[in-house]
Design a protein around this motif. Sequence first.
Motif, PDB file in Angstrom:
ATOM      1  N   ARG A 135     -72.291  91.410  38.704  1.00  0.00           N
ATOM      2  CA  ARG A 135     -73.656  90.877  38.696  1.00  0.00           C
ATOM      3  C   ARG A 135     -73.683  89.528  38.002  1.00  0.00           C
ATOM      4  O   ARG A 135     -73.040  89.339  36.970  1.00  0.00           O
ATOM      5  N   GLU A 136     -74.441  88.605  38.561  1.00  0.00           N
ATOM      6  CA  GLU A 136     -74.583  87.273  37.959  1.00  0.00           C
ATOM      7  C   GLU A 136     -75.582  87.359  36.808  1.00  0.00           C
ATOM      8  O   GLU A 136     -76.663  87.937  36.968  1.00  0.00           O
ATOM      9  N   VAL A 137     -75.199  86.824  35.653  1.00  0.00           N
ATOM     10  CA  VAL A 137     -76.131  86.768  34.510  1.00  0.00           C
ATOM     11  C   VAL A 137     -76.115  85.356  33.916  1.00  0.00           C
ATOM     12  O   VAL A 137     -75.183  84.595  34.145  1.00  0.00           O
ATOM     13  N   ASP A 138     -77.166  85.062  33.159  1.00  0.00           N
ATOM     14  CA  ASP A 138     -77.264  83.722  32.545  1.00  0.00           C
ATOM     15  C   ASP A 138     -76.338  83.566  31.350  1.00  0.00           C
ATOM     16  O   ASP A 138     -75.885  82.472  31.054  1.00  0.00           O
ATOM     17  N   TYR A 143     -71.267  90.282  27.529  1.00  0.00           N
ATOM     18  CA  TYR A 143     -70.537  91.239  28.359  1.00  0.00           C
ATOM     19  C   TYR A 143     -69.075  90.890  28.624  1.00  0.00           C
ATOM     20  O   TYR A 143     -68.267  91.778  28.885  1.00  0.00           O
ATOM     21  N   GLY A 144     -68.728  89.596  28.618  1.00  0.00           N
ATOM     22  CA  GLY A 144     -67.438  89.196  29.170  1.00  0.00           C
ATOM     23  C   GLY A 144     -67.616  88.934  30.658  1.00  0.00           C
ATOM     24  O   GLY A 144     -68.573  89.405  31.261  1.00  0.00           O
ATOM     25  N   LYS A 160     -65.644  89.098  26.027  1.00  0.00           N
ATOM     26  CA  LYS A 160     -66.952  88.510  25.692  1.00  0.00           C
ATOM     27  C   LYS A 160     -66.859  87.440  24.609  1.00  0.00           C
ATOM     28  O   LYS A 160     -67.620  86.491  24.613  1.00  0.00           O
ATOM     29  N   GLU A 161     -65.861  87.578  23.702  1.00  0.00           N
ATOM     30  CA  GLU A 161     -65.717  86.587  22.617  1.00  0.00           C
ATOM     31  C   GLU A 161     -65.394  85.201  23.190  1.00  0.00           C
ATOM     32  O   GLU A 161     -65.740  84.183  22.617  1.00  0.00           O
ATOM     33  N   SER A 162     -64.697  85.181  24.338  1.00  0.00           N
ATOM     34  CA  SER A 162     -64.275  83.891  24.923  1.00  0.00           C
ATOM     35  C   SER A 162     -65.161  83.458  26.073  1.00  0.00           C
ATOM     36  O   SER A 162     -64.900  82.462  26.737  1.00  0.00           O
ATOM     37  N   SER A 163     -66.198  84.241  26.336  1.00  0.00           N
ATOM     38  CA  SER A 163     -67.028  83.980  27.510  1.00  0.00           C
ATOM     39  C   SER A 163     -68.345  83.327  27.104  1.00  0.00           C
ATOM     40  O   SER A 163     -68.926  83.671  26.084  1.00  0.00           O
ATOM     41  N   GLU A 164     -68.808  82.381  27.913  1.00  0.00           N
ATOM     42  CA  GLU A 164     -70.113  81.766  27.633  1.00  0.00           C
ATOM     43  C   GLU A 164     -70.729  81.235  28.919  1.00  0.00           C
ATOM     44  O   GLU A 164     -70.044  81.059  29.925  1.00  0.00           O
ATOM     45  N   GLY A 165     -72.038  80.993  28.867  1.00  0.00           N
ATOM     46  CA  GLY A 165     -72.741  80.457  30.027  1.00  0.00           C
ATOM     47  C   GLY A 165     -72.935  81.497  31.117  1.00  0.00           C
ATOM     48  O   GLY A 165     -72.647  82.673  30.931  1.00  0.00           O
ATOM     49  N   GLY A 172     -70.539  97.786  35.938  1.00  0.00           N
ATOM     50  CA  GLY A 172     -70.374  99.199  35.594  1.00  0.00           C
ATOM     51  C   GLY A 172     -70.593 100.141  36.766  1.00  0.00           C
ATOM     52  O   GLY A 172     -70.954 101.299  36.576  1.00  0.00           O
ATOM     53  N   VAL A 173     -70.366  99.659  37.997  1.00  0.00           N
ATOM     54  CA  VAL A 173     -70.441 100.522  39.193  1.00  0.00           C
ATOM     55  C   VAL A 173     -69.072 100.427  39.859  1.00  0.00           C
ATOM     56  O   VAL A 173     -68.632  99.330  40.232  1.00  0.00           O
ATOM     57  N   TYR A 174     -68.392 101.563  39.981  1.00  0.00           N
ATOM     58  CA  TYR A 174     -67.021 101.571  40.492  1.00  0.00           C
ATOM     59  C   TYR A 174     -66.871 102.536  41.663  1.00  0.00           C
ATOM     60  O   TYR A 174     -67.519 103.580  41.692  1.00  0.00           O
ATOM     61  N   LEU A 175     -65.981 102.204  42.587  1.00  0.00           N
ATOM     62  CA  LEU A 175     -65.454 103.192  43.517  1.00  0.00           C
ATOM     63  C   LEU A 175     -63.973 103.297  43.201  1.00  0.00           C
ATOM     64  O   LEU A 175     -63.241 102.287  43.229  1.00  0.00           O
ATOM     65  N   ILE A 176     -63.560 104.503  42.840  1.00  0.00           N
ATOM     66  CA  ILE A 176     -62.185 104.722  42.376  1.00  0.00           C
ATOM     67  C   ILE A 176     -61.481 105.686  43.320  1.00  0.00           C
ATOM     68  O   ILE A 176     -61.989 106.774  43.606  1.00  0.00           O
ATOM     69  N   ASN A 177     -60.316 105.259  43.798  1.00  0.00           N
ATOM     70  CA  ASN A 177     -59.462 106.166  44.552  1.00  0.00           C
ATOM     71  C   ASN A 177     -58.647 106.967  43.543  1.00  0.00           C
ATOM     72  O   ASN A 177     -58.038 106.391  42.639  1.00  0.00           O
ATOM     73  N   ARG A 178     -58.626 108.299  43.713  1.00  0.00           N
ATOM     74  CA  ARG A 178     -57.980 109.134  42.692  1.00  0.00           C
ATOM     75  C   ARG A 178     -56.491 108.829  42.518  1.00  0.00           C
ATOM     76  O   ARG A 178     -55.890 109.145  41.503  1.00  0.00           O
ATOM     77  N   LYS A 179     -55.885 108.145  43.513  1.00  0.00           N
ATOM     78  CA  LYS A 179     -54.454 107.774  43.387  1.00  0.00           C
ATOM     79  C   LYS A 179     -54.232 106.799  42.232  1.00  0.00           C
ATOM     80  O   LYS A 179     -53.114 106.645  41.753  1.00  0.00           O
TER      81      LYS A 179
END
Length: 232
Positions: A135-138, A143-144, A160-165, A172-179
């Motif tokens: 998701r795009e955030v300002d 979050y990182g 998140k410590e190195s992220s800005e702008g 936090g939405v995933y599709l995970i293959n059990r493999k």
Amino acid sequence: MEPKEAIILAGGFGTRLQGVVKDLPKPMAPINGRPFLTYILDYLIEYQYDKVILSVGYLHEKIEEYFGSQYKSLAIDYAVETEPLGTGGGILNAMSKCTTNNVLVINGDTLFKVDLNRFERFHLEKQGLLSIVLREVDDTSRYGSVAIGNDSMIILFTEKESSEGSGLINGGVYLINRKLFEKHPQPKKFSFEKDLMTKFYTQELFFAMPSDGYFIDIGIPKDYARAQEELS
């Protein structure tokens, strides 16, 4: 058609919400008179999900008492943590109750209204072991951020410590293959983000799909108050 199964991570303590919501697991925080979790379950019903496994720990009895084994058309099962297992341990514990190869995983304290039909098609077309929604955030510093290449493959995670702008964050939405867990065995307790996702993305085909769907995280008092207005 195989059934559609989802895991909801609902084991959080809700530490930051303690001043507002006492003695309740975070996903049970009331929004306009009903638990936040009901909004997530209604959203899954919209996309014809059949079964939900709630990964629960802290005060799980309160969730089980409220929902039992069925919510509207959704069958509900519980994967109870007797000790905190981290996000990865929680997913793995709940995955043992799933029967399908690809399982949707979402957080119990955020509502991100992604087009799940589109996301499922994306995941199956890419044939990777993991797909995530961005998701795009300002302000990515909370979050990182995540960077993707032209083919939607994840090419970089920034802490998140190195992220800005502004930028793209893991929604936090995933599709995970059990493999994924067979290929990269983990201990009982681990962080899905740190010990698996950000560790193996350079070796594996992990893909990400941006979405501009409605997003709210009730883990912060200010956003919890906003949810009361926006979710009716």
